[in-house]
Design a protein around this motif. Structure first.
Motif, PDB file in Angstrom:
ATOM      1  N   SER A  19       0.632  -1.235  -0.090  1.00 50.19           N
ATOM      2  CA  SER A  19       0.012  -0.007   0.019  1.00 50.19           C
ATOM      3  C   SER A  19       0.852   1.127   0.106  1.00 50.19           C
ATOM      4  CB  SER A  19      -0.985   0.107   1.011  1.00 50.19           C
ATOM      5  OG  SER A  19      -0.179  -0.029   2.419  1.00 50.19           O
ATOM      6  N   SER A  20       2.010   1.276  -0.038  1.00 51.37           N
ATOM      7  CA  SER A  20       2.910   2.332  -0.184  1.00 51.37           C
ATOM      8  C   SER A  20       3.593   2.714  -1.435  1.00 51.37           C
ATOM      9  CB  SER A  20       4.177   2.416   0.870  1.00 51.37           C
ATOM     10  OG  SER A  20       4.918   1.251   0.307  1.00 51.37           O
ATOM     11  N   ALA A  21       3.400   4.137  -1.745  1.00 52.65           N
ATOM     12  CA  ALA A  21       4.092   4.514  -3.094  1.00 52.65           C
ATOM     13  C   ALA A  21       5.388   4.859  -2.529  1.00 52.65           C
ATOM     14  CB  ALA A  21       3.091   5.453  -3.705  1.00 52.65           C
ATOM     15  N   VAL A  22       6.526   4.353  -3.271  1.00 49.76           N
ATOM     16  CA  VAL A  22       7.704   4.510  -2.690  1.00 49.76           C
ATOM     17  C   VAL A  22       8.707   5.241  -4.116  1.00 49.76           C
ATOM     18  CG1 VAL A  22       9.965   3.747  -1.720  1.00 49.76           C
ATOM     19  CG2 VAL A  22       7.676   2.875  -0.910  1.00 49.76           C
ATOM     20  N   ARG A  23       9.504   6.216  -3.776  1.00 47.69           N
ATOM     21  CA  ARG A  23      10.528   6.632  -4.721  1.00 47.69           C
ATOM     22  C   ARG A  23      11.857   6.786  -4.331  1.00 47.69           C
ATOM     23  NH1 ARG A  23      10.855   7.193 -10.521  1.00 47.69           N
ATOM     24  NH2 ARG A  23      12.247   8.999 -10.868  1.00 47.69           N
ATOM     25  N   LYS A  29       3.448   8.018  -0.552  1.00 46.26           N
ATOM     26  CA  LYS A  29       1.981   7.849  -0.255  1.00 46.26           C
ATOM     27  C   LYS A  29       1.813   6.613   0.521  1.00 46.26           C
ATOM     28  CE  LYS A  29      -2.623   8.144  -2.318  1.00 46.26           C
ATOM     29  NZ  LYS A  29      -3.477   7.936  -3.449  1.00 46.26           N
ATOM     30  N   PRO A  30       1.278   6.712   1.790  1.00 47.36           N
ATOM     31  CA  PRO A  30       1.310   5.275   2.391  1.00 47.36           C
ATOM     32  C   PRO A  30      -0.013   4.516   2.316  1.00 47.36           C
ATOM     33  CG  PRO A  30       0.628   6.996   3.905  1.00 47.36           C
ATOM     34  CD  PRO A  30       1.110   7.774   2.683  1.00 47.36           C
ATOM     35  N   ASP A  31      -0.922   5.127   1.566  1.00 49.74           N
ATOM     36  CA  ASP A  31      -2.337   4.327   1.036  1.00 49.74           C
ATOM     37  C   ASP A  31      -2.373   4.357  -0.202  1.00 49.74           C
ATOM     38  OD1 ASP A  31      -2.765   6.968   1.120  1.00 49.74           O
ATOM     39  OD2 ASP A  31      -4.643   6.908   2.111  1.00 49.74           O
ATOM     40  N   ASP A  32      -1.647   3.964  -1.167  1.00 46.95           N
ATOM     41  CA  ASP A  32      -1.771   3.706  -2.522  1.00 46.95           C
ATOM     42  C   ASP A  32      -2.320   2.477  -2.895  1.00 46.95           C
ATOM     43  OD1 ASP A  32      -1.605   4.435  -5.270  1.00 46.95           O
ATOM     44  OD2 ASP A  32       0.608   3.713  -5.336  1.00 46.95           O
ATOM     45  N   ASP A  33      -3.305   2.497  -3.701  1.00 46.47           N
ATOM     46  CA  ASP A  33      -4.068   1.232  -4.051  1.00 46.47           C
ATOM     47  C   ASP A  33      -3.534   1.018  -5.554  1.00 46.47           C
ATOM     48  OD1 ASP A  33      -5.496  -0.845  -4.423  1.00 46.47           O
ATOM     49  OD2 ASP A  33      -7.768   0.235  -4.433  1.00 46.47           O
ATOM     50  N   LYS A  34      -2.697  -0.187  -5.642  1.00 42.24           N
ATOM     51  CA  LYS A  34      -2.211  -0.539  -6.899  1.00 42.24           C
ATOM     52  C   LYS A  34      -3.349  -1.433  -7.555  1.00 42.24           C
ATOM     53  CE  LYS A  34       2.476  -0.052  -5.025  1.00 42.24           C
ATOM     54  NZ  LYS A  34       1.820   0.512  -3.617  1.00 42.24           N
ATOM     55  N   LEU A  43     -10.166  -7.965 -11.891  1.00 45.23           N
ATOM     56  CA  LEU A  43      -9.507  -6.931 -10.970  1.00 45.23           C
ATOM     57  C   LEU A  43      -8.040  -7.016 -11.653  1.00 45.23           C
ATOM     58  CD1 LEU A  43      -9.242  -5.002  -8.519  1.00 45.23           C
ATOM     59  CD2 LEU A  43      -8.660  -7.183  -7.087  1.00 45.23           C
ATOM     60  N   MET A  44      -7.344  -5.760 -11.693  1.00 45.26           N
ATOM     61  CA  MET A  44      -5.906  -5.785 -12.159  1.00 45.26           C
ATOM     62  C   MET A  44      -5.261  -5.101 -11.139  1.00 45.26           C
ATOM     63  SD  MET A  44      -4.386  -4.125 -15.744  1.00 45.26           S
ATOM     64  CE  MET A  44      -5.098  -2.539 -15.244  1.00 45.26           C
ATOM     65  N   LEU A  45      -4.048  -5.961 -10.807  1.00 49.70           N
ATOM     66  CA  LEU A  45      -3.091  -5.328  -9.879  1.00 49.70           C
ATOM     67  C   LEU A  45      -1.750  -4.884 -10.834  1.00 49.70           C
ATOM     68  CD1 LEU A  45      -4.781  -7.138  -8.105  1.00 49.70           C
ATOM     69  CD2 LEU A  45      -2.915  -7.195  -6.662  1.00 49.70           C
ATOM     70  N   TYR A  46      -1.288  -3.765 -10.348  1.00 49.73           N
ATOM     71  CA  TYR A  46      -0.116  -3.322 -11.327  1.00 49.73           C
ATOM     72  C   TYR A  46       0.971  -2.787 -10.595  1.00 49.73           C
ATOM     73  CZ  TYR A  46      -2.451   0.916 -10.570  1.00 49.73           C
ATOM     74  OH  TYR A  46      -3.446   2.027  -9.850  1.00 49.73           O
ATOM     75  N   CYS A  47       2.148  -2.907 -11.110  1.00 46.24           N
ATOM     76  CA  CYS A  47       3.350  -2.202 -10.489  1.00 46.24           C
ATOM     77  C   CYS A  47       4.355  -1.997 -11.688  1.00 46.24           C
ATOM     78  CB  CYS A  47       4.007  -3.042  -9.454  1.00 46.24           C
ATOM     79  SG  CYS A  47       4.637  -4.487  -9.963  1.00 46.24           S
ATOM     80  N   GLY A  48       5.210  -0.936 -11.434  1.00 46.26           N
ATOM     81  CA  GLY A  48       6.154  -0.693 -12.447  1.00 46.26           C
ATOM     82  C   GLY A  48       6.537   0.788 -12.345  1.00 46.26           C
ATOM     83  N   GLU A  49       6.801   1.367 -13.499  1.00 47.21           N
ATOM     84  CA  GLU A  49       7.077   3.032 -13.287  1.00 47.21           C
ATOM     85  C   GLU A  49       5.769   3.638 -13.090  1.00 47.21           C
ATOM     86  OE1 GLU A  49       9.923   4.601 -13.803  1.00 47.21           O
ATOM     87  OE2 GLU A  49      10.747   2.677 -13.879  1.00 47.21           O
ATOM     88  N   ALA A  50       5.737   4.621 -12.253  1.00 45.16           N
ATOM     89  CA  ALA A  50       4.623   5.301 -11.732  1.00 45.16           C
ATOM     90  C   ALA A  50       3.717   5.873 -12.561  1.00 45.16           C
ATOM     91  CB  ALA A  50       5.105   6.308 -10.626  1.00 45.16           C
ATOM     92  N   GLY A  51       4.274   6.746 -13.595  1.00 46.41           N
ATOM     93  CA  GLY A  51       3.310   7.311 -14.423  1.00 46.41           C
ATOM     94  C   GLY A  51       2.644   6.108 -15.508  1.00 46.41           C
ATOM     95  N   MET A 172      12.682  -8.118   4.079  1.00 55.11           N
ATOM     96  CA  MET A 172      12.736  -6.719   3.265  1.00 55.11           C
ATOM     97  C   MET A 172      13.421  -5.485   4.203  1.00 55.11           C
ATOM     98  SD  MET A 172      12.008  -7.315  -0.037  1.00 55.11           S
ATOM     99  CE  MET A 172      11.512  -5.806  -0.817  1.00 55.11           C
ATOM    100  N   PRO A 173      14.077  -4.724   3.695  1.00 55.00           N
ATOM    101  CA  PRO A 173      14.552  -3.565   4.504  1.00 55.00           C
ATOM    102  C   PRO A 173      13.631  -2.531   4.656  1.00 55.00           C
ATOM    103  CG  PRO A 173      15.655  -3.579   2.421  1.00 55.00           C
ATOM    104  CD  PRO A 173      14.770  -4.627   2.257  1.00 55.00           C
ATOM    105  N   ILE A 174      12.502  -2.473   4.123  1.00 52.11           N
ATOM    106  CA  ILE A 174      11.823  -1.591   4.110  1.00 52.11           C
ATOM    107  C   ILE A 174      10.551  -1.729   4.650  1.00 52.11           C
ATOM    108  CG2 ILE A 174      12.703  -0.131   2.122  1.00 52.11           C
ATOM    109  CD1 ILE A 174      10.066  -1.003   0.606  1.00 52.11           C
ATOM    110  N   ASP A 175       9.564  -0.865   5.018  1.00 49.11           N
ATOM    111  CA  ASP A 175       8.066  -1.270   5.565  1.00 49.11           C
ATOM    112  C   ASP A 175       7.405  -0.773   4.489  1.00 49.11           C
ATOM    113  OD1 ASP A 175       5.815  -1.442   7.232  1.00 49.11           O
ATOM    114  OD2 ASP A 175       5.870   0.467   8.258  1.00 49.11           O
ATOM    115  N   PHE A 176       6.582  -1.905   4.068  1.00 46.27           N
ATOM    116  CA  PHE A 176       5.419  -1.793   2.887  1.00 46.27           C
ATOM    117  C   PHE A 176       4.286  -0.913   3.458  1.00 46.27           C
ATOM    118  CE2 PHE A 176       7.462  -5.619   1.199  1.00 46.27           C
ATOM    119  CZ  PHE A 176       7.987  -4.917  -0.104  1.00 46.27           C
TER     120      PHE A 176
END
Length: 194
Positions: A19-23, A29-34, A43-51, A172-176
């Motif tokens: 749920s996090s948008a990280v750059r 953004k901590p509540d990003d719905d992908k 239902l489509m889930l997606y990840c990759g380049e933000a734009g 993982m070294p980050i918090d999702f």
């Protein structure tokens, strides 16, 4: 640092997206719905380049809606995956291809069965019983390999997802900032808390 997970059960598909948008090292953004609802049972889930991800997801959703309006017919998960794959393949041959990876979960209402498709930015499309995209695939595919069975109940699938979440927190070294979990079944698409 995005993660998408999905597992198909006997009459549902359970999905989860970070749920996090990280750059870089910054959480934007901590509540990003992908995820993007394409129709009542896809239902489509997606990840990759933000734009690219947002643009492509909205483009696919708009075209699926247009098809439904023109033909008064909802596309099946397989037809939706085929259309999405075709759009990725066309984009791949352009000067500016989309850099987007997709998990497409759906429920085939005519046949009464769930379906899950894995698509990547190279327009590869595969029907799978469980899938991961992003960094989660390094850690969670082995968990799915070990605990998956074709007749999973929703409770068993939730337990497997919890194992995946625990492994990601440990490795993982980050918090999702948590995961947004959704179920696709004969009743449609709904969000659940895990």
């Amino acid at each position: 640092m995005e993660s998408l997970l999905a597992v198909q059960g006997q009459d549902f598909v359970l999905t989860a997206s970070s749920s996090s948008a990280v750059r870089g090292i910054t959480v934007l953004k901590p509540d990003d719905d992908k995820s993007q609802i394409l129709n009542s049972h896809n239902l489509m889930l997606y990840c990759g380049e933000a734009g690219d991800t947002t643009n492509f997801a909205e483009y696919i959703a708009a075209n699926i809606s247009l098809y439904t309006l023109r033909h008064n017919l909802n596309l099946s998960p397989e037809a939706t995956a085929s259309f999405t794959r075709k759009q990725l393949a066309t984009s791949l041959r352009s000067r500016k291809p989309y850099q987007v990876n997709i998990l497409l979960a759906g429920y085939e209402t005519n046949l009464g069965k769930p379906e899950l498709f894995w698509l990547d930015y190279l327009a590869t499309c595969v029907r799978v019983p469980y899938a991961c995209q992003g960094y989660s695939s390094f850690y969670c595919l082995s968990i799915f390999d070990r605990y998956y069975k074709p007749d999973l109940t929703i409770d068993e699938a939730v337990r497997i997802m919890k194992l995946c979440f625990d492994e990601l927190k440990k490795r993982m070294p980050i918090d999702f900032k948590g995961f947004i979990c959704k179920v696709v079944d004969k009743d449609g698409i709904r969000e659940i808390n895990i």
